[in-house]
Scaffold this motif. Structure first.
Motif, PDB file in Angstrom:
ATOM      1  N   UNK A 136       0.839  -1.196   0.000  1.00 60.26           N
ATOM      2  CA  UNK A 136       0.000   0.000   0.000  1.00 60.26           C
ATOM      3  C   UNK A 136       0.878   1.252   0.000  1.00 60.26           C
ATOM      4  N   UNK A 137       0.746   2.046  -1.047  1.00 59.98           N
ATOM      5  CA  UNK A 137       1.483   3.306  -1.143  1.00 59.98           C
ATOM      6  C   UNK A 137       2.995   3.088  -1.042  1.00 59.98           C
ATOM      7  N   UNK A 138       3.498   2.145  -1.838  1.00 58.48           N
ATOM      8  CA  UNK A 138       4.917   1.787  -1.775  1.00 58.48           C
ATOM      9  C   UNK A 138       5.597   1.903  -3.139  1.00 58.48           C
ATOM     10  N   UNK A 139       5.036   1.227  -4.147  1.00 55.90           N
ATOM     11  CA  UNK A 139       5.811   1.137  -5.388  1.00 55.90           C
ATOM     12  C   UNK A 139       5.833   2.462  -6.154  1.00 55.90           C
ATOM     13  N   UNK A 140       4.988   3.424  -5.768  1.00 60.50           N
ATOM     14  CA  UNK A 140       5.095   4.757  -6.393  1.00 60.50           C
ATOM     15  C   UNK A 140       6.353   5.495  -5.912  1.00 60.50           C
ATOM     16  N   UNK A 141       7.071   4.927  -4.951  1.00 57.51           N
ATOM     17  CA  UNK A 141       8.338   5.532  -4.511  1.00 57.51           C
ATOM     18  C   UNK A 141       9.533   5.025  -5.333  1.00 57.51           C
TER      19      UNK A 141
END
Ligand SMILES: [Zn+2]
Lengths: 233, 161
Positions: free
Chosen positions: A112-117
């Motif tokens: 959750x909300x990780x690979x966009x980093x």
């Protein structure tokens, strides 16, 4: 950019990992409300299911279902120290692109909300590939293991940020840490820059397909795109 | 680091994952700890088919806890006795179990009884017993992952990434 993964790692170190280490305690107190899609996904799992929370942060999803077993991981030791308190689960320090898990053992995974980093499309696709490899393959009419992935959307014109179609997709988002009692009221607020890749409509599905995943469901929720995926039959 | 966790860990180095030597990782200089966790019989019952019993036996033996591990996974024992009663699909089911029980299949197993005392002992071993300080070592590449204050660190140094 794609030819220099070492530089991407260095960039992510500066604009993702170091930031989270610095803001861990504060970040923790501002993130506590589970998003409904994640909440429902975790609650629908049968007792005894074993899964992963990849990039778990402070572990805010770990309290949702205590009758499954989750191995939560994050690069930030400071966040893992907070996440580890949620029994019966386990928290470890690990990298999303180099997970220390055997393939094909897990009933589920969330990220959750990780690979966009991750700062290149190759690394984002690789992250999804790494996650689906941990899932049980489909067997005897069952879909096998399932993974739920959330990323920040480019299309969020009604949000405070106001991004929308056509906006720049690779952005640095400031995190302003206001002075507290420890730093003294007169010290200036500290600003940290976090890197994000904002996903446009259809992009997460495309990345999942490029990673070899089968898409079960996908959608948009509160400024984020999400997808539930499984391994190919 | 719970014993159950080590049953789901291998080396983070990509080229090690295909080697049978990388699973399970091996404990070195381990100090044990006990954490009290609520016992949930349904959770334990459904968890058992997901445990790799050979790996658990290896891990427990390295920690001197082999006496606490039944020779066979209690789930397999139950499945087998059911087969003796004339279940013709036993072979297919054994294969399904070898690859792991699917999400949907787990509930259908709930009617096979395993004594609560056995589940309690395995709860104690898998969930409540852990390693607070020590190392986990890959049998393929030899890399040692540190465990400090109960938390394993699986970040790789730059030359192994
Ligand atoms: Zn190795």
């Amino acid at each position: 950019m794609a030819e220099q993964p070492r530089d991407e790692l260095q960039y992510e170190n500066e604009h993702v990992h170091e930031v989270y280490d610095q803001i861990a305690t504060h970040f923790s107190s501002t993130r506590y409300k589970p998003w409904p899609v994640v909440d429902e996904f975790l609650r629908s799992l049968p007792a005894g299911a074993v899964g992963l929370d990849v990039g778990c942060g402070n572990g805010k999803y770990l309290p949702v279902n205590k009758s499954v077993f989750i191995i939560a991981s994050d690069r930030s030791k400071a966040l893992i120290d907070i996440a580890r308190q949620h029994e019966p689960h386990t928290a470890i320090v690990a990298d999303t692109l180099h997970l220390p898990h055997p393939p094909a053992r897990f009933d589920f995974a969330i990220s959750i909300a990780v690979i966009h980093h991750l700062s290149s499309v190759e690394r984002r696709v690789q992250a999804i590939r790494t996650i689906i490899q941990t899932l049980r393959p489909p067997l005897k009419g069952s879909s096998g293991g399932q993974a739920l992935i959330f990323v920040w959307a480019l299309e969020q014109k009604y949000s405070r940020r106001g991004w929308d179609q056509g906006s720049q997709q690779d952005v640095l988002v400031p995190w302003i840490l206001k002075p507290d009692q420890t730093s003294g009221p007169d010290s200036p607020p500290k600003t940290y820059q976090r890197y994000y890749h904002l996903y446009h409509e259809g992009e997460l599905d495309n990345d999942a397909i490029a990673a070899g995943a089968r898409i079960l469901r996908s959608g948009y929720d509160r400024d984020n795109w999400w997808v539930i995926i499984a391994r190919q039959a | 680091m719970k014993l159950l966790t080590t049953n789901f860990l291998t080396c983070a180095v990509k080229t090690c994952k295909t080697s049978p030597l990388s699973f399970p990782l091996h404990f070195k200089d381990a100090t044990l700890e006990r954490t009290e966790i609520d016992f949930d019989p349904l959770f334990m019952r459904n968890l058992l088919p997901r445990v790799n019993w050979d790996a658990l036996t290896t891990t427990a033996t390295e920690l001197g806890l082999q006496a606490l591990v039944p020779a066979k996974n209690p789930v397999d024992v139950v499945e087998q006795s059911r087969g003796d009663d004339g279940d013709i699909d036993v072979q297919a089911e054994a294969e399904a179990d070898a690859e792991g029980t699917t999400i949907n299949a787990t509930e259908t197993n709930a009617d096979h009884e395993i004594e609560e005392e056995i589940l309690r002992r395995l709860h104690n071993l898998l969930l409540e017993t852990g390693v607070v300080e020590g190392k986990l070592v890959c049998g393929n590449c030899g890399f040692e992952y540190p465990i400090k204050e109960g938390v394993g660190n699986f970040l790789l140094p730059a030359h192994l990434v």
